[in-house]
Design a protein around this motif. Sequence first.
Motif, PDB file in Angstrom:
ATOM      1  N   HIS A 186       0.803  -1.216   0.000  1.00 17.75           N
ATOM      2  CA  HIS A 186       0.000   0.000   0.000  1.00 17.75           C
ATOM      3  C   HIS A 186       0.842   1.275   0.000  1.00 17.75           C
ATOM      4  O   HIS A 186       0.282   2.372   0.061  1.00 17.75           O
ATOM      5  CB  HIS A 186      -0.930  -0.007   1.215  1.00 17.75           C
ATOM      6  CG  HIS A 186      -1.845  -1.194   1.237  1.00 17.75           C
ATOM      7  ND1 HIS A 186      -1.734  -2.199   2.180  1.00 17.75           N
ATOM      8  CD2 HIS A 186      -2.851  -1.553   0.415  1.00 17.75           C
ATOM      9  CE1 HIS A 186      -2.656  -3.118   1.948  1.00 17.75           C
ATOM     10  NE2 HIS A 186      -3.341  -2.754   0.880  1.00 17.75           N
ATOM     11  N   LEU A 188       2.493   3.725  -1.949  1.00 20.43           N
ATOM     12  CA  LEU A 188       2.501   4.132  -3.352  1.00 20.43           C
ATOM     13  C   LEU A 188       3.686   5.024  -3.697  1.00 20.43           C
ATOM     14  O   LEU A 188       3.817   5.469  -4.845  1.00 20.43           O
ATOM     15  CB  LEU A 188       1.193   4.836  -3.692  1.00 20.43           C
ATOM     16  CG  LEU A 188      -0.068   4.006  -3.422  1.00 20.43           C
ATOM     17  CD1 LEU A 188      -1.308   4.743  -3.909  1.00 20.43           C
ATOM     18  CD2 LEU A 188       0.014   2.632  -4.067  1.00 20.43           C
ATOM     19  N   TRP A 197      -1.757  -2.621  -6.332  1.00 18.92           N
ATOM     20  CA  TRP A 197      -1.896  -2.313  -4.913  1.00 18.92           C
ATOM     21  C   TRP A 197      -3.201  -2.875  -4.358  1.00 18.92           C
ATOM     22  O   TRP A 197      -3.440  -2.829  -3.170  1.00 18.92           O
ATOM     23  CB  TRP A 197      -1.812  -0.809  -4.685  1.00 18.92           C
ATOM     24  CG  TRP A 197      -2.942  -0.022  -5.316  1.00 18.92           C
ATOM     25  CD1 TRP A 197      -4.051   0.453  -4.691  1.00 18.92           C
ATOM     26  CD2 TRP A 197      -3.055   0.356  -6.687  1.00 18.92           C
ATOM     27  NE1 TRP A 197      -4.859   1.113  -5.596  1.00 18.92           N
ATOM     28  CE2 TRP A 197      -4.261   1.079  -6.831  1.00 18.92           C
ATOM     29  CE3 TRP A 197      -2.252   0.167  -7.821  1.00 18.92           C
ATOM     30  CZ2 TRP A 197      -4.691   1.600  -8.052  1.00 18.92           C
ATOM     31  CZ3 TRP A 197      -2.679   0.685  -9.032  1.00 18.92           C
ATOM     32  CH2 TRP A 197      -3.877   1.388  -9.133  1.00 18.92           C
ATOM     33  N   ARG A 208       1.447  -8.839  -7.613  1.00 13.53           N
ATOM     34  CA  ARG A 208       2.660  -8.268  -7.033  1.00 13.53           C
ATOM     35  C   ARG A 208       3.835  -9.256  -7.070  1.00 13.53           C
ATOM     36  O   ARG A 208       3.650 -10.453  -7.208  1.00 13.53           O
ATOM     37  CB  ARG A 208       2.392  -7.869  -5.562  1.00 13.53           C
ATOM     38  CG  ARG A 208       1.513  -6.654  -5.403  1.00 13.53           C
ATOM     39  CD  ARG A 208       1.094  -6.467  -3.966  1.00 13.53           C
ATOM     40  NE  ARG A 208       0.321  -7.591  -3.484  1.00 13.53           N
ATOM     41  CZ  ARG A 208      -0.950  -7.827  -3.821  1.00 13.53           C
ATOM     42  NH1 ARG A 208      -1.579  -7.002  -4.638  1.00 13.53           N
ATOM     43  NH2 ARG A 208      -1.591  -8.868  -3.365  1.00 13.53           N
TER      44      ARG A 208
END
Length: 637
Positions: A186, A188, A197, A208
Amino acid sequence: MDLGFTALYSRAVTTTTHAAADAGTALDRLPLASRQDGTYPRPQQLRERWASLDGPWDFRHDDADAGLDAGWASGWAADAADSREITVPFPPESVASGIAEPGFHPVVWYARTIRPADLEAAGRSAAAPRVLLHLGAVDYRATVWVDGALVGAHEGGHTPFTLDLTAHLGDGTEHRLVVRAEDDPHDLTQPRGKQDWHEDAHAIWYRRTTGIWQTVWLEAVPTTSVDHLRWVPAGPSAVDLTVRFRGPVVPGSRVRVALRFDERDEDLGAVEVTTVRATSTVDVTVPIARQRNGQAEDELTWSPEKPRLVDAVVSVHDAGGALLDAVSSYIGVRSIGVAHGAFLLNGQPYDVRSVLNQGYWPDSHLTAPSSDALRREAELVKELGFNACRVHQKIEDPRFLFWADRLGILVWGETPGAYEFSPTAVQRLAREWMEAVDRDVSHPSIVTWVPFNESWGIQHVADDPAQQAYSRALTDLTRALDPSRPVISNDGWEQQNTDIVTVHDYEGDGAALARSYADDAARERIVTGIAPSGRRQLVAGWADAGQPVMLTEFGGVNYQPGAARADGWGYTSAADGDDWVARITALYDAVRASDFLAGSCWTQLTDTMQETNGLLTADREPKVPIEQIRRAVTGER
């Protein structure tokens, strides 16, 4: 000279033996860099021996971030309740890793025993006593221990780092290597590229990649060793080399560079410099005398059509001439530029026919299934009729770049973007981007740098002075690091000080696309007005300077032969294989008909998760016979 050394001589020679005369057989055993098999993790700096640490490691998730306090840095028993086996370098989200857990796991741990056999395979000896641990990429922040002692750390999920393990290794004993990785899904401000995300992949983002995702390996080196090579063309008849060293380089040390063109069994010359003070870097200009014959210079130059590579041996010797270290490398003799609205390769206009490559595999994500898969990826780019490849939002495995060098593919070097604009995001991306340029600057295949894409991380660059300053600064910083290549300031959207104006346009009708790019009037509408993206092409007062214009994202036609994914999509869709080929052909015919486009980039090479707009399936199979795709791409009939 004022860089800490004096040139002893600089002359063409008929053999390279003078550079190796006092090195015995040590130089003779070096592999020929241009003819390597593609497995070596650092293809432009080869030594005779190395040891891969890829394979089974012990692995633990640490969702509560309790491992540091619990003493995991010293390792743990393989039968610990939550310990599992992972196959490195595949990320734990992937099936290939053996873990296959794609959810949120912000902290992970790895452990592996280093055994005497590993050190022997790495080449540890009295002549090469220092043992280096190389980690190709660990996303995002890594900390490394040996037997509980902290060795070092690195931040940046896409660039390599090296740690010296020597002080932590005894003779003939086993040692526990532990790696902890933090990757906040999370956050960014972390450069992340296409990594989602959200828990599940959506839109244009994918699963991811956490932790180790490129090769981990050991290498034994002498006390004074070559740490890094930076090759940059210096005109048509010379190349500049910066050699960075690990360990002491005392006054009177000699650095020798010899070039050889193996294809013709031809020695190209050599140069030697001597240091006049202690230093950690030495700059060498290596002349290539045969290139002074302008009528014959194209016999040696590199291009996609003739990807010739020149081999090099770089060695360092003490004041008495004894060999301290040597590495094998290669270069491509070529120049890149822009002028008069054209992209120039070796001084001549060159039509760039590129394909967007996400570098993502279904079972192993950002990690290639094998080094052979990287070679096959490059081969497919060529077989499909492309001469270039835009590696998108990823700093690709160096072994892919070797095959691009070897087979002849122009590569766009692009940073994985962060999604947020803040001082932290600026610092993180700038640092990681500088490391990426430093890693890849010597590859002849890389012909341009892309520090931003579609205003990611600079979403308000059209009007925000701070974001405008950031975009300009990173573009100019890239030029400062490497003035030999053009830089694209913000691929596709809202550009400022860019060397190439790049446009993204997913118009699906060939006739409409042809009208948009027909002539100089169309060029003026796009460059000075609102681009097909619906955004201003040039912002912050930047005017058209006559740069080349390229259509660097177009196509994206969805076609799913066989069983279709319910969530599969493209920017437009084809009814069947014949319709799909007809659409590709019509869009490429529009590009070929343009009076001003200097190049293009088709979206995309392969299907990637929910994006089913690839020319190939996710498993790298052509959706129709590859000859049909090639004819559509090249216009060959």
